[in-house]
Design a protein around this motif. Structure first.
Motif, PDB file in Angstrom:
ATOM      1  N   SER A 135       0.836  -1.196   0.000  1.00 39.11           N
ATOM      2  CA  SER A 135       0.000   0.000   0.000  1.00 39.11           C
ATOM      3  C   SER A 135       0.873   1.250   0.000  1.00 39.11           C
ATOM      4  CB  SER A 135      -0.907  -0.009   1.236  1.00 39.11           C
ATOM      5  OG  SER A 135      -1.712   1.135   1.272  1.00 39.11           O
ATOM      6  N   GLY A 136       0.300   2.331  -0.508  1.00 39.50           N
ATOM      7  CA  GLY A 136       1.019   3.591  -0.499  1.00 39.50           C
ATOM      8  C   GLY A 136       1.174   4.138   0.910  1.00 39.50           C
ATOM      9  N   TYR A 137       2.329   4.705   1.196  1.00 38.69           N
ATOM     10  CA  TYR A 137       2.578   5.347   2.485  1.00 38.69           C
ATOM     11  C   TYR A 137       2.343   6.851   2.336  1.00 38.69           C
ATOM     12  CZ  TYR A 137       4.389   1.023   4.500  1.00 38.69           C
ATOM     13  OH  TYR A 137       4.509  -0.246   4.990  1.00 38.69           O
ATOM     14  N   GLY A 138       2.467   7.586   3.438  1.00 36.94           N
ATOM     15  CA  GLY A 138       2.205   9.012   3.363  1.00 36.94           C
ATOM     16  C   GLY A 138       0.830   9.325   3.907  1.00 36.94           C
ATOM     17  N   MET A 139       0.115  10.234   3.250  1.00 36.34           N
ATOM     18  CA  MET A 139      -1.198  10.640   3.735  1.00 36.34           C
ATOM     19  C   MET A 139      -2.223   9.508   3.666  1.00 36.34           C
ATOM     20  SD  MET A 139      -1.108  13.600   4.971  1.00 36.34           S
ATOM     21  CE  MET A 139      -0.514  15.276   4.907  1.00 36.34           C
ATOM     22  N   PHE A 140      -2.041   8.567   2.741  1.00 33.32           N
ATOM     23  CA  PHE A 140      -2.953   7.436   2.635  1.00 33.32           C
ATOM     24  C   PHE A 140      -2.783   6.539   3.856  1.00 33.32           C
ATOM     25  CE2 PHE A 140      -3.783   3.054   0.891  1.00 33.32           C
ATOM     26  CZ  PHE A 140      -5.154   3.193   0.867  1.00 33.32           C
ATOM     27  N   THR A 141      -3.883   6.208   4.516  1.00 29.24           N
ATOM     28  CA  THR A 141      -3.797   5.510   5.802  1.00 29.24           C
ATOM     29  C   THR A 141      -3.457   4.034   5.690  1.00 29.24           C
ATOM     30  OG1 THR A 141      -6.194   5.120   5.757  1.00 29.24           O
ATOM     31  CG2 THR A 141      -5.418   7.112   6.888  1.00 29.24           C
ATOM     32  N   GLY A 142      -3.616   3.439   4.495  1.00 29.02           N
ATOM     33  CA  GLY A 142      -3.368   2.012   4.359  1.00 29.02           C
ATOM     34  C   GLY A 142      -1.914   1.629   4.592  1.00 29.02           C
ATOM     35  N   VAL A 211      -4.675  -9.666   2.535  1.00 23.42           N
ATOM     36  CA  VAL A 211      -5.621  -8.697   3.079  1.00 23.42           C
ATOM     37  C   VAL A 211      -5.979  -7.731   1.961  1.00 23.42           C
ATOM     38  CG1 VAL A 211      -5.992  -6.850   4.747  1.00 23.42           C
ATOM     39  CG2 VAL A 211      -4.685  -8.881   5.404  1.00 23.42           C
ATOM     40  N   ILE A 212      -7.271  -7.624   1.657  1.00 23.97           N
ATOM     41  CA  ILE A 212      -7.697  -6.744   0.570  1.00 23.97           C
ATOM     42  C   ILE A 212      -8.717  -5.741   1.100  1.00 23.97           C
ATOM     43  CG2 ILE A 212      -7.231  -8.267  -1.379  1.00 23.97           C
ATOM     44  CD1 ILE A 212     -10.084  -9.249  -1.250  1.00 23.97           C
ATOM     45  N   GLY A 213      -8.754  -4.585   0.465  1.00 23.06           N
ATOM     46  CA  GLY A 213      -9.678  -3.532   0.849  1.00 23.06           C
ATOM     47  C   GLY A 213      -9.341  -2.266   0.087  1.00 23.06           C
ATOM     48  N   ALA A 214      -9.886  -1.151   0.537  1.00 23.16           N
ATOM     49  CA  ALA A 214      -9.597   0.197   0.019  1.00 23.16           C
ATOM     50  C   ALA A 214     -10.281   0.527  -1.307  1.00 23.16           C
ATOM     51  CB  ALA A 214      -8.093   0.439  -0.104  1.00 23.16           C
ATOM     52  N   GLU A 215     -10.848  -0.462  -1.981  1.00 26.33           N
ATOM     53  CA  GLU A 215     -11.619  -0.185  -3.188  1.00 26.33           C
ATOM     54  C   GLU A 215     -12.744  -1.212  -3.281  1.00 26.33           C
ATOM     55  OE1 GLU A 215      -8.973  -0.450  -6.527  1.00 26.33           O
ATOM     56  OE2 GLU A 215      -8.972  -2.626  -6.560  1.00 26.33           O
ATOM     57  N   PRO A 216     -13.868  -0.833  -3.892  1.00 25.92           N
ATOM     58  CA  PRO A 216     -14.991  -1.769  -3.987  1.00 25.92           C
ATOM     59  C   PRO A 216     -14.605  -3.024  -4.763  1.00 25.92           C
ATOM     60  CG  PRO A 216     -15.677   0.460  -4.563  1.00 25.92           C
ATOM     61  CD  PRO A 216     -14.184   0.469  -4.487  1.00 25.92           C
ATOM     62  N   HIS A 217     -15.095  -4.167  -4.312  1.00 32.62           N
ATOM     63  CA  HIS A 217     -14.852  -5.415  -5.032  1.00 32.62           C
ATOM     64  C   HIS A 217     -15.951  -6.405  -4.660  1.00 32.62           C
ATOM     65  CE1 HIS A 217     -12.943  -6.101  -1.122  1.00 32.62           C
ATOM     66  NE2 HIS A 217     -13.111  -7.390  -1.326  1.00 32.62           N
ATOM     67  N   THR A 218     -16.180  -7.331  -5.534  1.00 30.69           N
ATOM     68  CA  THR A 218     -17.218  -8.330  -5.307  1.00 30.69           C
ATOM     69  C   THR A 218     -16.615  -9.594  -4.710  1.00 30.69           C
ATOM     70  OG1 THR A 218     -16.933  -9.264  -7.515  1.00 30.69           O
ATOM     71  CG2 THR A 218     -18.521  -7.458  -7.284  1.00 30.69           C
ATOM     72  N   ASP A 219     -17.492 -10.472  -4.204  1.00 31.18           N
ATOM     73  CA  ASP A 219     -17.016 -11.747  -3.680  1.00 31.18           C
ATOM     74  C   ASP A 219     -16.454 -12.604  -4.804  1.00 31.18           C
ATOM     75  OD1 ASP A 219     -16.683 -13.280  -1.259  1.00 31.18           O
ATOM     76  OD2 ASP A 219     -18.129 -14.696  -2.090  1.00 31.18           O
ATOM     77  N   ALA A 233      -8.033 -14.844   1.052  1.00 30.59           N
ATOM     78  CA  ALA A 233      -8.114 -13.387   1.009  1.00 30.59           C
ATOM     79  C   ALA A 233      -9.202 -12.902   1.954  1.00 30.59           C
ATOM     80  CB  ALA A 233      -8.399 -12.910  -0.416  1.00 30.59           C
ATOM     81  N   TYR A 234      -8.834 -12.005   2.865  1.00 34.74           N
ATOM     82  CA  TYR A 234      -9.762 -11.493   3.868  1.00 34.74           C
ATOM     83  C   TYR A 234     -10.117 -10.038   3.565  1.00 34.74           C
ATOM     84  CZ  TYR A 234      -8.686 -15.695   6.498  1.00 34.74           C
ATOM     85  OH  TYR A 234      -8.528 -17.008   6.883  1.00 34.74           O
ATOM     86  N   ASN A 235     -11.401  -9.759   3.649  1.00 34.58           N
ATOM     87  CA  ASN A 235     -11.902  -8.431   3.343  1.00 34.58           C
ATOM     88  C   ASN A 235     -11.716  -7.508   4.543  1.00 34.58           C
ATOM     89  OD1 ASN A 235     -13.086  -6.430   1.851  1.00 34.58           O
ATOM     90  ND2 ASN A 235     -15.172  -7.190   2.060  1.00 34.58           N
ATOM     91  N   SER A 236     -11.247  -6.301   4.267  1.00 35.72           N
ATOM     92  CA  SER A 236     -10.991  -5.308   5.307  1.00 35.72           C
ATOM     93  C   SER A 236     -11.789  -4.046   5.001  1.00 35.72           C
ATOM     94  CB  SER A 236      -9.495  -4.977   5.357  1.00 35.72           C
ATOM     95  OG  SER A 236      -9.239  -3.854   6.187  1.00 35.72           O
ATOM     96  N   PHE A 237     -12.319  -3.418   6.038  1.00 33.03           N
ATOM     97  CA  PHE A 237     -13.010  -2.139   5.853  1.00 33.03           C
ATOM     98  C   PHE A 237     -12.381  -1.081   6.742  1.00 33.03           C
ATOM     99  CE2 PHE A 237     -16.095   0.969   7.396  1.00 33.03           C
ATOM    100  CZ  PHE A 237     -16.484   1.548   6.190  1.00 33.03           C
ATOM    101  N   GLY A 238     -12.189   0.081   6.175  1.00 35.08           N
ATOM    102  CA  GLY A 238     -11.697   1.212   6.950  1.00 35.08           C
ATOM    103  C   GLY A 238     -11.867   2.487   6.149  1.00 35.08           C
ATOM    104  N   MET A 239     -11.681   3.605   6.802  1.00 34.37           N
ATOM    105  CA  MET A 239     -11.702   4.903   6.122  1.00 34.37           C
ATOM    106  C   MET A 239     -10.900   5.873   6.974  1.00 34.37           C
ATOM    107  SD  MET A 239     -15.572   6.258   6.914  1.00 34.37           S
ATOM    108  CE  MET A 239     -16.213   5.133   5.711  1.00 34.37           C
ATOM    109  N   SER A 240     -10.304   6.864   6.324  1.00 37.28           N
ATOM    110  CA  SER A 240      -9.407   7.773   7.037  1.00 37.28           C
ATOM    111  C   SER A 240     -10.130   8.512   8.151  1.00 37.28           C
ATOM    112  CB  SER A 240      -8.776   8.772   6.063  1.00 37.28           C
ATOM    113  OG  SER A 240      -9.773   9.548   5.413  1.00 37.28           O
ATOM    114  N   GLU A 241     -11.416   8.818   7.964  1.00 36.26           N
ATOM    115  CA  GLU A 241     -12.156   9.534   9.003  1.00 36.26           C
ATOM    116  C   GLU A 241     -12.297   8.715  10.277  1.00 36.26           C
ATOM    117  OE1 GLU A 241     -13.668  11.047   4.996  1.00 36.26           O
ATOM    118  OE2 GLU A 241     -13.098   9.122   5.885  1.00 36.26           O
TER     119      GLU A 241
END
Length: 425
Positions: A135-142, A211-219, A233-241
């Motif tokens: 994942s990208g580092y910096g301001m992106f939280t992932g 571990v996958i997340g950060a963008e919409p995806h289907t099963d 592969a495990y689905n993860s949910f999060g948001m910077s807020e």
């Protein structure tokens, strides 16, 4: 010895004790938030105080917080603590107007790292694992979110950052990476590069967990990734807020994502009426932080559409489960009176091995009639036989109509090798 990263038995608290903890932390959150310029004024206008909140149902007495309000109060209008105690901030990646900014104290970062470690521990990762973060580092939280969580777990971390697929693969093979974090579209691209390099990730690497997340995806997309990389592969949910990753996560049962209710209060509302929907029905996710000091958020409207999954999880955890994100209330489009989300289209396209990874949905109006067109690339091995392609087009069109209830114009196009795409399967 592996360590747990939360209060003892917090994940299996009875609903009664969990709700007692929530109300205790929610009242503390109200008191804390009242020190921010934004909430101080909002509470004054609505006659809100700690005494207003006696039960969890009282949360409905409080107004919602929106992304627009966060931008209007940029950068520090929602900060409740003293900025001299702040140690890091993250911001959204918006390209127009003010971004949304979240400011953290050391307590907030420690709590966040514990949540991510909890997620990783839940799916079987331990201090003996090698965790690679693409994942990208910096301001992106992932980037930093998973970095500090994996470190808290005690795993050997590989901060590979985003891109450079050949280097990612070299790290995976050389360092014995056992767990990888990647967005779904990049996981598929990585699998393609493995194939191009003549490396079978299922036999030539130690990868077992993704571990996958950060963008919409289907099963269906998740299953495709698992098959290509030979991982779970495990689905993860999060948001910077809400910090970033670690807000909700699948357990090994993979029947929804457990939402960590000791740190977040969850509501599902009708986005139009703003009233709560019954458990099991789809609505907009609204979240309140319960363990953040520097910048608490109250009833934040995420615009993400999901539902609470009824019933108990066989894993024994008592925290509620949410379904995968269906889409966003502001991403939905209406064609001929039918509500459609891009993920519904992707759900169908990903089932056809003849198709590549990129697709484009175009909406237009012709003779006062709304039309929807879908262009999707063929993979490199697809046939050039016209009859076979036409049969494929008809079958995809039929399944799309069954899913979205209208018939789109479908065009199959030759694969274009480029970096940018409007959608990923």
């Amino acid at each position: 010895m592996d360590t747990k990263y939360w209060e003892e038995d917090i994940e299996t608290l009875s609903r009664e004790k969990l709700q007692q903890l929530q109300i205790q932390r929610f009242r503390k959150t109200i008191e804390r938030a009242s020190h921010s310029p934004f909430y101080k004024q909002l509470f004054k206008e609505n006659n809100i105080s700690v005494d207003t909140i006696q039960t969890l149902d009282d949360i409905r007495k409080l107004p919602f917080t929106t992304k627009a309000q966060m931008r209007e109060n940029y950068p520090f209008g929602l900060v409740a603590g003293d900025l001299k105690d702040a140690v890091r901030l993250h911001s959204s990646s918006g390209t127009t107007g003010n971004p949304t900014v979240i400011v953290h104290s050391q307590h907030d970062l420690d709590s966040w790292a514990n949540l991510v470690a909890r997620c990783l521990y839940m799916v079987g990762l331990r201090s003996s694992d090698v965790f690679q973060n693409s994942s990208g580092y910096g301001m992106f939280t992932g980037g930093l979110g998973f970095q500090y969580g994996a470190e808290r777990l005690g795993a050997l971390t590989v901060p590979a950052a985003a891109g450079n697929s050949k280097r990612q693969i070299k790290f995976i093979t050389d360092f014995g990476t056992t767990a990888l974090h990647a967005i779904p579209s990049y996981a598929i691209r990585l699998a393609e590069v493995f194939q191009e390099e003549g490396i079978d990730p299922r036999n030539d690497t130690r990868l077992t967990t993704l571990v996958i997340g950060a963008e919409p995806h289907t099963d269906e997309q998740r299953k495709k990734i698992e098959q290509m990389l030979g991982v779970k592969a495990y689905n993860s949910f999060g948001m910077s807020e809400m910090n970033g990753p670690g807000v909700a996560f699948e357990c090994p049962e993979q029947n929804g994502m457990h939402f960590w209710e000791d740190c977040f209060f969850v509501e599902i509302i009708d986005p139009d009426t703003e009233e709560p929907v019954p458990v099991g029905e789809i609505g907009e996710l609204v979240l309140t932080t319960l363990d953040r000091d520097m910048m608490p958020l109250i009833r934040y409207r995420t615009r993400d559409l999901t539902r609470i999954i009824p019933g108990e999880c066989p894993c024994g955890r008592t925290h509620i489960r949410i379904d995968r994100i269906k889409g966003r209330s502001d991403d939905m489009f209406i064609i001929k009176g039918v509500n459609i989300f891009p993920m519904q289209v992707e759900k169908i396209l990903v089932q056809f091995p003849e198709l590549g990874s990129n697709y484009l949905i175009t909406l237009s109006t012709r003779d006062y009639q709304d039309e929807m067109a879908v262009e999707v690339e063929l993979n490199d091995l697809s046939t050039d036989n016209y009859i076979q392609l036409e049969n494929l087009r008809k079958e995809i069109t039929r399944q799309l109509k069954d899913e979205i209830l209208i018939t789109p114009k479908l065009k199959l196009v030759k694969k274009v090798h480029c970096r940018k795409a409007r959608g990923k399967l």
